[in-house]
Design a protein around this motif. Structure first.
Motif, PDB file in Angstrom:
ATOM      1  N   PRO A 194       0.830  -1.214   0.000  1.00  0.00           N
ATOM      2  CA  PRO A 194       0.000   0.000   0.000  1.00  0.00           C
ATOM      3  C   PRO A 194       0.857   1.253   0.000  1.00  0.00           C
ATOM      4  N   GLY A 195       0.323   2.316  -0.579  1.00  0.00           N
ATOM      5  CA  GLY A 195       1.054   3.580  -0.635  1.00  0.00           C
ATOM      6  C   GLY A 195       0.946   4.358   0.660  1.00  0.00           C
ATOM      7  N   ASP A 196       1.571   5.518   0.644  1.00  0.00           N
ATOM      8  CA  ASP A 196       1.541   6.423   1.789  1.00  0.00           C
ATOM      9  C   ASP A 196       1.427   7.840   1.241  1.00  0.00           C
ATOM     10  N   SER A 197       0.508   8.620   1.786  1.00  0.00           N
ATOM     11  CA  SER A 197       0.228   9.940   1.213  1.00  0.00           C
ATOM     12  C   SER A 197       1.315  10.977   1.505  1.00  0.00           C
ATOM     13  N   GLY A 257      10.565  15.059   1.688  1.00  0.00           N
ATOM     14  CA  GLY A 257      11.371  16.144   1.144  1.00  0.00           C
ATOM     15  C   GLY A 257      10.557  17.418   0.996  1.00  0.00           C
ATOM     16  N   ARG A 258      11.248  18.562   0.993  1.00  0.00           N
ATOM     17  CA  ARG A 258      10.566  19.855   0.978  1.00  0.00           C
ATOM     18  C   ARG A 258      10.626  20.563  -0.362  1.00  0.00           C
ATOM     19  N   SER A 259      11.551  20.168  -1.233  1.00  0.00           N
ATOM     20  CA  SER A 259      11.660  20.845  -2.529  1.00  0.00           C
ATOM     21  C   SER A 259      12.280  19.893  -3.533  1.00  0.00           C
ATOM     22  N   GLY A 260      12.171  20.258  -4.803  1.00  0.00           N
ATOM     23  CA  GLY A 260      12.734  19.438  -5.863  1.00  0.00           C
ATOM     24  C   GLY A 260      11.668  18.640  -6.592  1.00  0.00           C
ATOM     25  N   ARG A 261      12.109  17.911  -7.589  1.00  0.00           N
ATOM     26  CA  ARG A 261      11.207  17.119  -8.422  1.00  0.00           C
ATOM     27  C   ARG A 261      10.578  15.993  -7.606  1.00  0.00           C
ATOM     28  N   LEU A 262       9.279  15.784  -7.763  1.00  0.00           N
ATOM     29  CA  LEU A 262       8.579  14.711  -7.074  1.00  0.00           C
ATOM     30  C   LEU A 262       8.757  13.413  -7.854  1.00  0.00           C
ATOM     31  N   ILE A 263       9.276  12.388  -7.161  1.00  0.00           N
ATOM     32  CA  ILE A 263       9.468  11.066  -7.727  1.00  0.00           C
ATOM     33  C   ILE A 263       8.552  10.100  -6.978  1.00  0.00           C
ATOM     34  N   THR A 264       7.668   9.428  -7.702  1.00  0.00           N
ATOM     35  CA  THR A 264       6.784   8.453  -7.073  1.00  0.00           C
ATOM     36  C   THR A 264       7.378   7.052  -7.226  1.00  0.00           C
ATOM     37  N   PHE A 265       7.150   6.212  -6.224  1.00  0.00           N
ATOM     38  CA  PHE A 265       7.702   4.865  -6.272  1.00  0.00           C
ATOM     39  C   PHE A 265       6.740   3.884  -5.629  1.00  0.00           C
ATOM     40  N   GLU A 285       8.301   1.483   5.991  1.00  0.00           N
ATOM     41  CA  GLU A 285       8.790   2.549   6.872  1.00  0.00           C
ATOM     42  C   GLU A 285      10.294   2.716   6.745  1.00  0.00           C
ATOM     43  N   PHE A 286      11.015   1.609   6.621  1.00  0.00           N
ATOM     44  CA  PHE A 286      12.473   1.657   6.495  1.00  0.00           C
ATOM     45  C   PHE A 286      12.880   2.359   5.203  1.00  0.00           C
ATOM     46  N   VAL A 287      12.210   2.024   4.112  1.00  0.00           N
ATOM     47  CA  VAL A 287      12.521   2.656   2.827  1.00  0.00           C
ATOM     48  C   VAL A 287      12.247   4.156   2.887  1.00  0.00           C
ATOM     49  N   ARG A 288      11.085   4.524   3.394  1.00  0.00           N
ATOM     50  CA  ARG A 288      10.747   5.946   3.466  1.00  0.00           C
ATOM     51  C   ARG A 288      11.704   6.696   4.401  1.00  0.00           C
ATOM     52  N   ALA A 289      12.070   6.060   5.522  1.00  0.00           N
ATOM     53  CA  ALA A 289      13.010   6.697   6.446  1.00  0.00           C
ATOM     54  C   ALA A 289      14.379   6.860   5.818  1.00  0.00           C
ATOM     55  N   PHE A 320      10.059  12.437  -2.653  1.00  0.00           N
ATOM     56  CA  PHE A 320       9.613  11.070  -2.903  1.00  0.00           C
ATOM     57  C   PHE A 320       8.222  10.858  -2.307  1.00  0.00           C
ATOM     58  N   GLN A 321       7.461  10.003  -2.974  1.00  0.00           N
ATOM     59  CA  GLN A 321       6.165   9.598  -2.434  1.00  0.00           C
ATOM     60  C   GLN A 321       5.893   8.160  -2.836  1.00  0.00           C
TER      61      GLN A 321
END
Length: 273
Positions: free
Chosen positions: A91-94, A98-106, A124-128, A144-145
Motif C-alpha cells: 500500500p502507498g503512503d500519502s 522532502g521539501r523541494s525538488g522534483r517529485l518522484i513516485t515509487f 517505513e524503512f525505505v521511506r526513512a 519522494f512519495q
C-alpha cells in the motif's frame, strides 16, 4: 573511520554508535558492470548541478531512531533460489518526503516466495532512508512519495530472489548483486538478509546503502571510485564488491553536502555464493 552519533533523551543520556554503512550493491545493471553508466533517468538541470565533488572528512550519520523503540522478535526471512516472478505491491503512503525538488513516485514490491518480511516495517524503512538527514531527499533536488497498487510510479523498488535478479537484470549468471534497470530498482533478497562478508557496518546500514545506491542510479548517477584510503566510500561506489581502502558509508550526503567520488568502477569479481 570513527563512528559518531549521540541520542539525548529527557532524563537519560545514551550513546548510540551508528555504523557508517554501506547498503549494498553492485552492478547497477549489466551495462554498468562493463564500465558504462546505468541507463539514465530523465535529465534535469538539478542533476547537472549535483555533479560537483565534495569530500568532507567526518560524516555524521543520521540518528538511528529505531534504537529508542521497543525491540520485538522478528520472524526469519526465508526465500527460494527462484521465486514466483510475480509481485505483491505494498500500500502507498500519502506523505511526501522532502521539501523541494522534483517529485518522484515509487512503489515497493515483494516477489512471491519471499516469506517473513514485515511489510509495514519494510515500507517505513525505505521511506526513512529517503527522508534521512543525509538521504536523497535532503539536498533539495528530489522529493519522494510511495504509491500503491494500480497507481503510476516513476520507479518500482523490488525485493526479489537471486535467480529472478538475473532474469530482470540480465548480464549472465550473478545471483549476488542488485541492479537498477529501467524503472526497476532491484534489491537481491540474499543481500538484504545476509549483507556481505567483512563489510564493517551493520546490516541495517548495508540495507540503507542498497536502497540509496540503486535509487541513485534511477536518479541518473553512475558508479564512482573511492576518494582515498580511510575516506568514506561514496554511495555510488560498488561497495558490495569491494571498498578499496574506503570505509563503508550508506548516504549520498555528508554533513549536508553532496559527497561524490571520481566517476569509474573497479573490475571486482562477482562472488559465487
Amino acid at each position: 573511520m570513527r563512528r559518531w552519533s549521540v541520542v539525548r533523551m529527557t532524563g537519560l543520556a545514551i550513546a548510540v554508535v551508528v555504523a557508517i554503512g554501506a547498503l549494498y550493491q553492485l552492478p547497477a545493471s549489466p551495462f554498468a558492470r562493463h564500465g558504462y553508466p546505468d541507463r539514465p533517468a530523465p535529465s534535469t538541470k538539478a542533476v547537472a548541478a549535483d555533479q560537483g565533488v565534495q569530500r568532507p572528512v567526518k560524516p555524521v550519520e543520521p540518528a538511528d531512531r529505531s534504537a529508542s523503540r521497543p525491540v520485538r522478535p522478528q520472524p526469519a526471512i526465508t526465500y527460494p533460489a527462484r521465486g514466483t516472478v510475480s509481485y505483491a505491491v505494498l500500500p502507498g503512503d500519502s506523505a511526501v518526503i522532502g521539501r523541494s525538488g522534483r517529485l518522484i513516485t515509487f512503489q515497493i514490491a515483494i516477489e512471491g516466495g519471499i516469506n517473513g518480511i514485515d511489510r509495514t516495517a519494510l515500507a517505513e524503512f525505505v521511506r526513512a532512508t529517503y527522508s534521512a538527514p543525509q538521504g536523497w531527499a535532503s539536498g533539495g533536488l528530489w522529493r519522494f512519495q510511495q504509491v500503491g497498487p494500480g497507481q503510476d510510479a516513476d520507479f518500482k523498488l523490488m525485493l526479489v530472489t537471486p535467480a529472478t535478479r538475473d532474469i530482470i537484470c540480465g548480464g549472465g549468471y550473478d545471483r549476488y548483486t542488485s541492479c537498477r534497470i529501467g524503472d526497476r530498482v532491484v534489491l537481491n533478497i540474499a543481500r538484504w538478509v545476509h549483507g556481505i562478508p567483512n563489510h564493517g557496518a551493520s546490516l541495517a546500514a548495508y540495507r540503507q546503502y542498497m536502497i540509496n545506491h540503486e535509487t541513485g542510479h534511477r536518479l541518473g548517477r553512475a558508479h564512482e571510485l573511492c576518494p582515498g584510503p580511510g575516506q568514506p566510500a561514496p554511495v555510488m561506489q560498488q561497495q558490495t564488491l569491494g571498498l578499496h581502502g574506503c570505509t563503508p558509508y550508506s548516504w549520498p550526503y555528508v554533513n549536508g553536502v553532496r559527497y561524490n567520488g571520481r566517476l569509474g568502477q573497479y573490475d571486482d569479481p562477482i562472488p559465487h555464493s
